[in-house]
Design a protein around this motif. Structure first.
Motif, PDB file in Angstrom:
ATOM      1  N   UNK A 160      41.538  83.058 -34.445  1.00 45.20           N
ATOM      2  CA  UNK A 160      40.846  83.943 -33.498  1.00 45.20           C
ATOM      3  C   UNK A 160      40.375  83.107 -32.313  1.00 45.20           C
ATOM      4  N   UNK A 161      41.057  83.251 -31.171  1.00 45.15           N
ATOM      5  CA  UNK A 161      40.702  82.428 -30.013  1.00 45.15           C
ATOM      6  C   UNK A 161      39.383  82.861 -29.394  1.00 45.15           C
TER       7      UNK A 161
ATOM      8  N   UNK B 182      36.215  80.333 -28.753  1.00 48.95           N
ATOM      9  CA  UNK B 182      35.387  80.259 -27.551  1.00 48.95           C
ATOM     10  C   UNK B 182      33.901  80.376 -27.911  1.00 48.95           C
ATOM     11  N   UNK B 183      33.584  81.227 -28.874  1.00 46.39           N
ATOM     12  CA  UNK B 183      32.194  81.347 -29.325  1.00 46.39           C
ATOM     13  C   UNK B 183      31.718  80.027 -29.924  1.00 46.39           C
TER      14      UNK B 183
ATOM     15  N   UNK C 223      28.517  75.088 -29.671  1.00 47.02           N
ATOM     16  CA  UNK C 223      28.450  73.626 -29.691  1.00 47.02           C
ATOM     17  C   UNK C 223      27.891  73.087 -28.383  1.00 47.02           C
ATOM     18  N   UNK C 224      28.359  73.621 -27.264  1.00 49.01           N
ATOM     19  CA  UNK C 224      27.922  73.143 -25.952  1.00 49.01           C
ATOM     20  C   UNK C 224      26.422  73.334 -25.757  1.00 49.01           C
ATOM     21  N   UNK C 225      25.875  74.416 -26.284  1.00 49.77           N
ATOM     22  CA  UNK C 225      24.451  74.710 -26.132  1.00 49.77           C
ATOM     23  C   UNK C 225      23.567  73.803 -26.994  1.00 49.77           C
ATOM     24  N   UNK C 226      24.127  73.223 -28.055  1.00 50.72           N
ATOM     25  CA  UNK C 226      23.318  72.463 -29.004  1.00 50.72           C
ATOM     26  C   UNK C 226      23.592  70.959 -29.018  1.00 50.72           C
TER      27      UNK C 226
END
Length: 216
Positions: free
Chosen positions: A185-186, A190-191, A196-199
């Motif tokens: 599930x692409x 993305x989710x 990951x980017x936020x944390x």
């Protein structure tokens, strides 16, 4: 007996797969690079099977080399990363059966690998290649992008998996059984990237400092 896979390669048994890997290891002198393209691809797929593939791969793999023995008489494999750093890895660890959680963790690491590369390049461009732990300058061949200043990668991944209902809810492409694979599930990929980017809080360490940090 069931077949054993390394990437798309099928072996009748794990013993046959091990024999193929050892043939590469013994086919090069210590210190030399693995220059045969087929051998390189085999080792890429093998490294994807390592329980800590994300840490071993780092910003990306440029080449493989034959490392001198660390214990006993036998040489081993070494990853030469795209940033010039090097790290050893055990092919025996790669050939051990992995849990589904370990497979997903490795895929998760690969899905966000570019963020670590971007962080390293930003630090290099800013001329701030120093250890965020000791404050000492870092040699270009002795750098690890680390999560030590915030939640560990595994903790970030665990939180994401739990929010979905567990590791088994994350479906991987069929190649996950044969190598690293991807999220089916692409949109979910993305989710995960955004989560990951936020944390993720990156920092730079020497390779030794990074090896000594606690794992979650």
């Amino acid at each position: 007996m069931p077949e054993f896979r390394i990437g798309q390669r099928k072996y009748r048994t794990k013993g046959e797969a091990t024999k193929a890997v050892r043939a590469v290891l013994r086919g090069y002198p210590v210190g030399s690079r693995v220059d045969d393209p087929e051998h390189h691809r085999l080792l890429l797929d093998l490294l994807d099977m390592h329980p800590y593939a994300e840490d071993k791969i780092g910003p990306g793999v440029e080449a493989f080399a034959i490392a001198p023995p660390q214990r006993g008489p036998y040489s081993g494999f070494q990853v030469i990363r795209t940033d010039g750093t090097r790290i050893d890895f055990s092919y025996q660890d790669c050939l051990k059966p992995r849990t589904y959680r370990q497979q997903v963790l490795n895929v998760m690491g690969d899905e966000v690998r570019q963020t670590k590369s971007d962080y390293f390049e930003a630090r290099r461009a800013a001329d701030t290649l120093i250890s965020d732990l000791s404050g000492q300058p870092l040699a270009s061949t002795d750098i690890a992008v680390s999560y030590f200043q915030g939640p560990a990668f595994n903790a970030i991944a665990e939180e994401f998996a739990e929010s979905l209902g567990g590791w088994e809810t994350i479906e991987l492409t069929s190649s996950a059984e044969q190598g690293l694979g991807r999220f089916v599930d692409r949109d979910l990929a993305e989710r995960w990237f955004i989560h990951h980017q936020e944390r993720a809080v990156f920092g730079l360490l020497s390779q030794q400092e990074n090896r000594q940090r606690p794992r979650a």
